[in-house]
Design an enzyme around this catalytic site. Structure first.
Site, PDB file in Angstrom:
ATOM      1  N   LYS A  10      31.129  -0.033  11.775  1.00 56.20           N
ATOM      2  CA  LYS A  10      31.031  -1.310  11.416  1.00 56.20           C
ATOM      3  C   LYS A  10      29.880  -1.762  10.911  1.00 56.20           C
ATOM      4  CE  LYS A  10      34.786  -2.958  14.370  1.00 56.20           C
ATOM      5  NZ  LYS A  10      35.243  -4.349  15.208  1.00 56.20           N
ATOM      6  N   TYR A  50      42.605  -6.305   9.026  1.00 54.65           N
ATOM      7  CA  TYR A  50      42.931  -7.242  10.095  1.00 54.65           C
ATOM      8  C   TYR A  50      43.960  -8.022  10.110  1.00 54.65           C
ATOM      9  CZ  TYR A  50      38.466  -5.597  11.770  1.00 54.65           C
ATOM     10  OH  TYR A  50      37.418  -4.865  12.238  1.00 54.65           O
ATOM     11  N   ARG A 103      30.770   1.584  23.001  1.00 55.85           N
ATOM     12  CA  ARG A 103      30.386   0.253  23.063  1.00 55.85           C
ATOM     13  C   ARG A 103      29.606  -0.187  24.038  1.00 55.85           C
ATOM     14  NH1 ARG A 103      36.505  -1.564  21.206  1.00 55.85           N
ATOM     15  NH2 ARG A 103      36.124  -1.880  19.013  1.00 55.85           N
ATOM     16  N   ASN A 113      30.762  -5.128  17.873  1.00 56.15           N
ATOM     17  CA  ASN A 113      31.064  -4.171  18.532  1.00 56.15           C
ATOM     18  C   ASN A 113      31.015  -2.661  17.942  1.00 56.15           C
ATOM     19  OD1 ASN A 113      33.582  -4.213  17.435  1.00 56.15           O
ATOM     20  ND2 ASN A 113      34.869  -4.708  19.109  1.00 56.15           N
ATOM     21  N   HIS A 116      35.370   0.583  14.702  1.00 62.68           N
ATOM     22  CA  HIS A 116      36.918   0.133  15.003  1.00 62.68           C
ATOM     23  C   HIS A 116      37.577   1.763  15.193  1.00 62.68           C
ATOM     24  CE1 HIS A 116      40.702  -1.218  13.665  1.00 62.68           C
ATOM     25  NE2 HIS A 116      40.942   0.057  13.015  1.00 62.68           N
ATOM     26  N   GLU A 127      46.380   1.859   8.698  1.00 62.23           N
ATOM     27  CA  GLU A 127      44.897   1.865   8.329  1.00 62.23           C
ATOM     28  C   GLU A 127      44.305   3.006   7.412  1.00 62.23           C
ATOM     29  OE1 GLU A 127      43.370   1.486  12.173  1.00 62.23           O
ATOM     30  OE2 GLU A 127      44.152  -0.499  12.654  1.00 62.23           O
TER      31      GLU A 127
END
Ligand code: DAT
Ligand code: MG
Length: 153
Positions: A10, A50, A103, A113, A116, A127
């Site tokens: 991310k 999302y 994480r 975090n 994904h 996805e």
């Protein structure tokens, strides 16, 4: 039959120079990298990814966060890849995640975090299709598959 999972480094992972650290963990675990794309997600991509969180209080911030910097989208393959990767990610918030997980080791934020990971076969298929066309996923074999995936039979 091998499973596939979508792993995204991310915006905070890219900005904190942790791409190599994070993908290195999946590589060392023995998951097989079958697709990768470095891109700055637009609103369309973020809202698709999302969609399951639409309406939640953190949704708008989450979409904005994903679009705030480039990300590295990757697909990894192995038997049990989805579950393996989720264990490696750790629980959602960095300050709660167990040491030894990505994480848990690398962050202590709530919303930022680092990574994904798909949470089911169904969400992985969905996805992956947001980021990759079928022909962008590469089929190949490791020379050491016997040693990586052998069952000592
Ligand atoms: P995960 O990424 O562990 O699958 P999730 O799918 O429940 O977690 O949520 C997606 C992302 O949204 C998560 O990585 C971080 C953010 N998020 C989840 N719950 C949140 C909350 N209560 N406050 C702020 N951000 C949250
Ligand atoms: Mg999730």
């Amino acid at each position: 039959m091998a499973d596939r999972t979508l792993i995204i480094i991310k915006p905070d992972g890219v900005q904190r120079h942790l791409i190599g650290e994070i993908i290195g963990r999946f590589e060392k675990k023995g998951l097989k990298l079958v697709a990768a794309k470095f891109l700055k997600p637009d609103n369309t991509i973020a809202t698709k990814l999302y969609a399951v969180h639409k309406g939640k209080p953190f949704y708008d911030g989450l979409v904005k966060f994903l679009c705030s910097s480039p990300v590295l989208a990757t697909v990894w393959e192995a038997q049990g890849a989805i579950e393996i990767a989720r264990k490696m990610l750790g629980s959602t918030f960095g300050y709660e995640a167990t040491s030894g997980t990505i994480r848990g080791d690398l962050g202590c934020s709530r919303g930022f975090n680092l990574v994904h990971g798909s949470d089911s076969t169904q969400s992985a298929d969905y996805e992956i299709s947001i980021f990759f066309r079928p022909e962008e996923i590469v089929n190949y074999e490791f020379a050491d598959e016997h040693w990586l995936y052998g069952k000592n039979e």
